[in-house]
Scaffold this motif. Structure first.
Motif, PDB file in Angstrom:
ATOM      1  N   UNK A 135      36.411  10.739  63.035  1.00 22.16           N
ATOM      2  CA  UNK A 135      36.038   9.796  64.125  1.00 22.16           C
ATOM      3  C   UNK A 135      35.294  10.929  65.518  1.00 22.16           C
ATOM      4  N   UNK A 136      34.828  10.127  66.230  1.00 24.27           N
ATOM      5  CA  UNK A 136      34.122  10.743  67.279  1.00 24.27           C
ATOM      6  C   UNK A 136      34.959  10.147  68.657  1.00 24.27           C
ATOM      7  N   UNK A 148      28.573   4.440  70.658  1.00 24.17           N
ATOM      8  CA  UNK A 148      29.884   4.357  69.970  1.00 24.17           C
ATOM      9  C   UNK A 148      29.401   5.152  68.644  1.00 24.17           C
ATOM     10  N   UNK A 150      31.050   6.409  66.328  1.00 22.19           N
ATOM     11  CA  UNK A 150      31.490   6.496  64.954  1.00 22.19           C
ATOM     12  C   UNK A 150      30.316   5.785  63.941  1.00 22.19           C
ATOM     13  N   UNK A 151      29.742   4.946  64.342  1.00 19.57           N
ATOM     14  CA  UNK A 151      28.653   4.316  63.497  1.00 19.57           C
ATOM     15  C   UNK A 151      27.669   5.210  63.320  1.00 19.57           C
TER      16      UNK A 151
END
Ligand code: SF4
Ligand code: SF4
Ligand code: SF4
Ligand code: SF4
Ligand code: FES
Lengths: 876, 171
Positions: A135-136, A148, A150-151
């Protein structure tokens, strides 16, 4: 050179050296991909476009390659459907998805997500990965773009666009391998005026349109309408998305000769002015809300007393013409200063006369030497600046090509090109965002720019001028332009200096017919208005003062932005009644005796003529609201004509004005029907159609009617690649829901749309002889030359009314060179008077400015007008 | 002869059989929980609205009788600021329930939707939203989604590692 290759048994023609993926896509053969982009080329980052390639007839084994990294070669055979290649692609997407968040339901992108499309296309639907996801943290990137992280699938499209294509510096890739992160070094506003394109460039939901997210509707819930950006003279093509009668966002609409894949942020977020609280919603009498009946009755009476009409460069050609018809050509005025009218007429005369051809943005990108005289393109015509950034890389591509590196291998071109830059010379008054790509930046005042231009022209004819500010460079620049295959001159009306336009014309004339020229007009329909005719505001005031008319009808125009205050005040003093028609509340509507609300650009159809003379049609994106009709409908009701539809009005224009016949063919007329019915704005399906009780009627039985366009608001109708290019409402294809499917609509990647790029050029170079220039009015020698500062994020009153842009617009500025300030005894932060009048901002100093000028935000601090000198002094 | 005697016998036997016809509404039918009647919007185990306004139900609805629009709550959750179903149009196919990624929308065995006025069949969110989880117990979309909301930071969803430290020097 072209050859025939075989793709899955199908014989196709392809140019040797092109990349295989582009060829597949332009033949409609779907190969999944992420990192390839029509304008950004190939980089081989995602490994998604695997296909099997056989070298020749004897090759039976072939090998798996990345289509986007493979050049077309003689006799190639390609198997996209090869089971091993298909399996390879399925595994790649499975890897890409291992860390992907479970976000689709709450992701703005969903429904038009390239990643969703590609995942489904490759058949990956069961998650096998059972470990934890990386995750970020997200960043706040300012008011326009969401983040966003994570995508992300690490396709590098964002940084390739932002840095390599648009010249931004503050977005980058950080980290390594699985952790790679795309963002800024720290939270903060993305600086580039093209940052909004990230929403479309990113194939996932990492970057999106923040304004749209705040007033969100899924792609499948919005009707989309082809439109034209009303915020500058480039005339980029837009798609305007609507739901429930409200515009939700504007997106790029591909145009091969103009905007291609990208818009500027003013064009992407500025159109949201149509939902601003600044809209004029009800008629006003003396500034007080009144009934439609009373207000129109009062307007009728005032017009019957004898009226003049004042048009607008932000109103459609049709509305301006209707007003001209109502009051008669002698009583129709252009709604800008007399000086600007003269300047624009001269610009059109120069373009018409040739010999230089008028450059579209695509042709600007193809130039190999450029001279910009006086225009701050990034702020005055932003999309053109983006084009010029590509021009700058032509030398690099040429060197790379000599070394055998194809143009689409963008990263390699960077390296092989050894940083070579095509010659681009900027002669401007203030520091220019394009300085980083210019081979030479000259900081001169407007008069010196003109003199410099004239000297370059003279040098090309063999006469060397002396005693100039940039004397040393004149000869070199003349040589570079003269030896270029495709030299380009860019000038315009930004500084209000007629002499600069003349200098541009002189250089173009010296270069002959291989030269190209672009002259930037101030606004979306400045050229259209100038073609219609009519003098400026000062002449309008004079006519009123002479007592020949009592009433002034002001069409969609805040005159205080466009002409010196004194002239507009004269007009108010001389007119007994001012009738204002506008979509926005402005100082004019507030002070007018009668103000009538009219449709904004997204609520009516009409035509704008861009800087090239290209007439382009926009259509109503929301169902017509009878309380805010098109301006021309109101004017027709005053007795201008009996037009029941836009086509009837256009017919009248074309019958009267042979030079404007082109507007009729700018787009199909309202009678245009395809075998599937009218072209529909609606996606399929449009949800929620029957959610309200409609007394037994099927909701779609009576979609809102729009007599002014060949488009329907209903769900039944034509869509797809057969739709005429001016009417494309969506790029949706079976299995493809994002704008990436535009490849299906273009003749070739990056080329014109199938059926030709929309719009009609109203004039072309070489139509007439150029009459000698009129002597320009002397402006004296006292004071400082006024440099109007444009801003990519503000533009004129329309774009400033967009809350999104307003959040991004800088404070108004007033700048002096430190030495000039010292001479005047002024320090940074001082309150100053311009010509004895206080101004709304404080002084700042910039050593990058030319000497002898004062740079002031135009529109907010000073209105635009002719080049002039002003005195600056300390406010006591 | 044997044939029709046999038939008579078979029919005659029905006289003694238990009747299938029920005297609705005096006698209420017992429908299995999976039968598809009036639609409800359920809540998460934590009592918050489950629906995230993704619009998938609206898109899949074959008669397009669902209308909603997205808003964002203070805590970062997406939710529908209006959610409307026109039961005069709904064909109770259950596709919305199938499509719903959060198990928010569920069909219930209640089929008694008779109204005198048809517009009374247009249900708004306050008519649809129930207090509990309905048939699907325990599922909470926000516990598996990557989007952070108040109380669930990045890296805290199921199957997530803590956020990457970009400034760290380790590979
Ligand atoms: S980026 Fe696409 S696949 Fe990923 S969550 Fe968003 S919509 Fe879904
Ligand atoms: S942020 Fe988007 S464009 Fe950038 S690398 Fe990730 S997926 Fe690609
Ligand atoms: S403001 Fe100008 S450059 Fe920007 S999108 Fe609009 S027309 Fe294009
Ligand atoms: S599918 Fe479920 S979560 Fe999505 S809008 Fe419908 S009810 Fe809400
Ligand atoms: S598109 Fe070919 S590797 Fe990404």
């Amino acid at each position: 050179m072209s050859t025939t290759i075989t793709i899955d048994g199908r014989q196709v023609e392809a140019r040797i050296g092109d990349d295989l993926l582009s060829v597949c896509l332009s033949y409609g053969i779907d190969v999944p991909y992420f990192c390839w982009h029509g304008a950004l080329g190939s980089t081989g980052a995602c490994r998604q476009c695997a296909v099997r390639v056989y070298a020749g007839p004897d090759d039976t084994k072939g090998r798996i390659v990345m289509a986007c990294m493979t050049s077309i070669a003689e006799g190639q055979r390609v198997a996209v459907a090869d089971p091993e290649a298909a399996n390879f692609r399925a595994r790649v997407i499975e890897w890409l998805m291992t860390n992907h968040p479970h976000d689709c339901p709450t992701c703005e992108e969903a429904g038009s997500c390239h990643l969703q499309d590609m995942t489904i296309a490759t058949g990956h639907h069961v998650r096998r990965y059972r470990f934890t996801k990386r995750t970020h943290r997200n960043q706040d990137l300012g008011p326009l773009v969401t983040h966003e992280m994570n995508r992300c699938i690490a396709c590098y499209r964002c940084t390739r666009f932002y840095r390599d294509y648009a010249g931004g510096r503050d977005l980058d890739a950080f980290g390594a391998h699985n952790n790679v992160y795309f963002g800024r070094a720290e939270d903060g506003v993305l600086e580039s005026p093209f940052a909004g394109n990230l929403a479309e460039v990113c194939p996932t939901g990492v970057f999106n349109d923040k304004g749209w997210s705040a007033d969100y509707a899924r792609k499948w819930d919005m009707r989309a309408t082809p439109s034209i950006c009303p915020h500058c003279a480039v005339g980029c093509n837009l798609l305007v998305d609507e739901r429930d009668g409200r515009v939700r966002r504007a997106q790029n609409r591909y145009h091969g000769a103009l905007n291609g894949y990208f818009l500027c942020d003013r064009g992407r977020y500025g159109p949201l002015h149509v939902v601003s609280p600044q809209r004029l919603a009800v008629p006003l009498l003396g500034g007080v809300a009144a009934s439609e009946h009373d207000a129109t009755a009062a307007a009728h009476a005032a017009i019957a007393a004898g009226a003049i009409g004042i048009g607008s460069p932000r109103a459609s050609l049709e509305s301006n013409y209707a007003l001209q018809r109502l009051v008669g050509p002698e009583r129709f005025f252009a709604g800008v200063s007399d000086a600007e009218v003269k300047l624009l007429r001269r610009m059109i005369a120069i373009l018409r006369a040739g010999p230089a051809k008028i450059a579209s943005l695509a042709e600007i990108e193809a130039a190999d030497a450029v001279l910009v005289l006086g225009e701050d393109l990034t702020n005055a015509a932003p999309r053109m600046a983006l084009a010029l950034r590509q021009t700058a890389r032509a030398a690099e591509r040429e060197l790379a090509a000599q070394k055998g590196v194809p143009h689409w291998l963008d990263q390699a071109v960077h390296t092989a090109g050894e940083g070579r830059r095509s010659p681009i010379v900027l002669a401007t008054s203030a520091p220019d965002p394009l300085d980083d790509i210019a081979t030479l930046s000259l900081r001169l005042d407007a008069e010196a720019i003109a003199a410099f231009g004239v000297a370059v022209a003279a040098a090309m004819r063999g006469n060397v001028a002396e005693g100039l500010a940039a004397e040393g460079q004149v000869k070199d620049i003349a040589d570079v332009l003269a030896s270029a295959k495709c030299p380009l001159i860019i000038a315009g009306a930004s500084l209000g200096a007629a002499a600069i336009i003349e200098a541009a014309a002189a250089i173009a004339a010296a270069l002959g017919s291989r030269a190209r020229i672009a002259l930037i007009a101030p606004e979306a329909n400045s050229v259209g208005l100038a073609l219609l005719g009519g003098d400026g505001i000062e002449s309008a005031a004079a006519l009123l003062e002479s007592g020949q008319a009592m009433t002034a009808i002001v069409l969609e125009n805040d005159l205080f932005e466009r002409a010196p205050r004194a002239g507009v005040e004269r007009l108010f003093a001389a007119a007994k009644t001012v009738v204002a028609l506008d979509a926005l509340n402005t100082e004019i509507t507030a002070r007018a005796a009668i103000a009538l609300p009219v449709a904004a650009f997204s609520e009516a159809a009409g035509t704008f003529v861009n800087y090239e003379g290209r007439a382009q049609r926009f259509f109503a994106a929301v169902p017509p609201n009878p309380a805010m009709p098109s301006a021309w409908r109101r004017i027709a009701a005053f007795g201008a004509g009996d037009w029941h539809s836009l086509d009837a009005l256009i017919e009248d224009i074309v019958a009267e004005r042979r030079d404007l016949v082109g507007i009729a063919t700018a787009a199909p007329n309202a009678g245009f029907v395809m075998s599937g019915g009218k072209v529909t704005r609606a996606p399929r399906p449009l949800s929620g159609r029957t959610a309200d009780d409609r007394a037994g009627q099927f909701a779609d039985a009576a979609p809102p009617q729009d007599p002014d366009s060949p488009l329907t608001f209903g769900i039944k109708g034509s869509r797809g690649t057969q739709v005429p290019p001016a009417l494309i409402t969506s790029y949706k294809m079976p299995g493809l829901h994002s704008a990436n499917a535009v490849t299906r609509f273009a003749q070739e990647i990056g080329g014109p749309l199938r059926g030709g790029d929309p719009g009609t050029l109203l004039f072309e170079a070489g139509e007439g002889a150029l009459p000698p220039a009129a002597a320009s009015d002397p402006i004296g020698v006292d004071g400082l030359l006024l440099v109007p500062l444009h801003d990519a994020f503000s533009g004129w009153e329309l774009s400033r009314a967009s809350a999104l842009l307003a959040a991004r617009a800088p404070a108004p500025r007033l700048m002096l060179h430190p030495d000039d300030a010292a001479t005047l005894g002024l320090a940074a932060g001082a309150a100053v008077l311009i010509d004895g009048r206080p101004c709304g901002t404080r002084l700042s100093l910039d050593a990058g400015l030319a000497r002898g000028v004062v740079a002031v935000s135009v529109g907010t601090v000073v209105p635009r007008g002719a080049l002039r000198r002003v005195t600056i002094e300390a406010a006591s | 002869m044997i044939g029709w005697l046999g038939a008579l016998l078979r029919v005659g036997r029905k006289l003694a059989a238990k009747t299938e016809t029920q005297l609705y509404p005096e006698e209420m039918p017992k429908l299995p929980p999976r039968s598809r009647g009036r639609i409800v919007l359920t809540r998460d185990p934590d009592g918050k609205e489950r629906c995230v306004a993704c619009s998938l139900c609206a898109a899949v609805c074959p008669v397009a009788c669902i209308d909603l629009s997205k808003a964002v709550a203070e805590d970062g959750r997406w939710y529908p600021d209006h959610f409307r179903i026109n039961f005069a149009r709904c064909i109770f196919c259950g596709l919305c329930e199938d499509a719903c990624p959060t198990s928010a929308i569920q069909l219930t065995p209640d089929f008694e939707l008779g109204e005198w006025r048809r517009d009374a069949l247009v249900y708004e969110k306050h008519d649809l939203l129930i207090a509990g989880e309905g048939k699907v117990r325990g599922y909470r979309y926000w516990s598996v989604a990557g989007k952070a909301i108040a109380g669930k930071d990045k890296g805290e969803a199921d199957h997530e590692s803590p956020p990457v430290d970009l400034k760290g020097l380790l590979p």
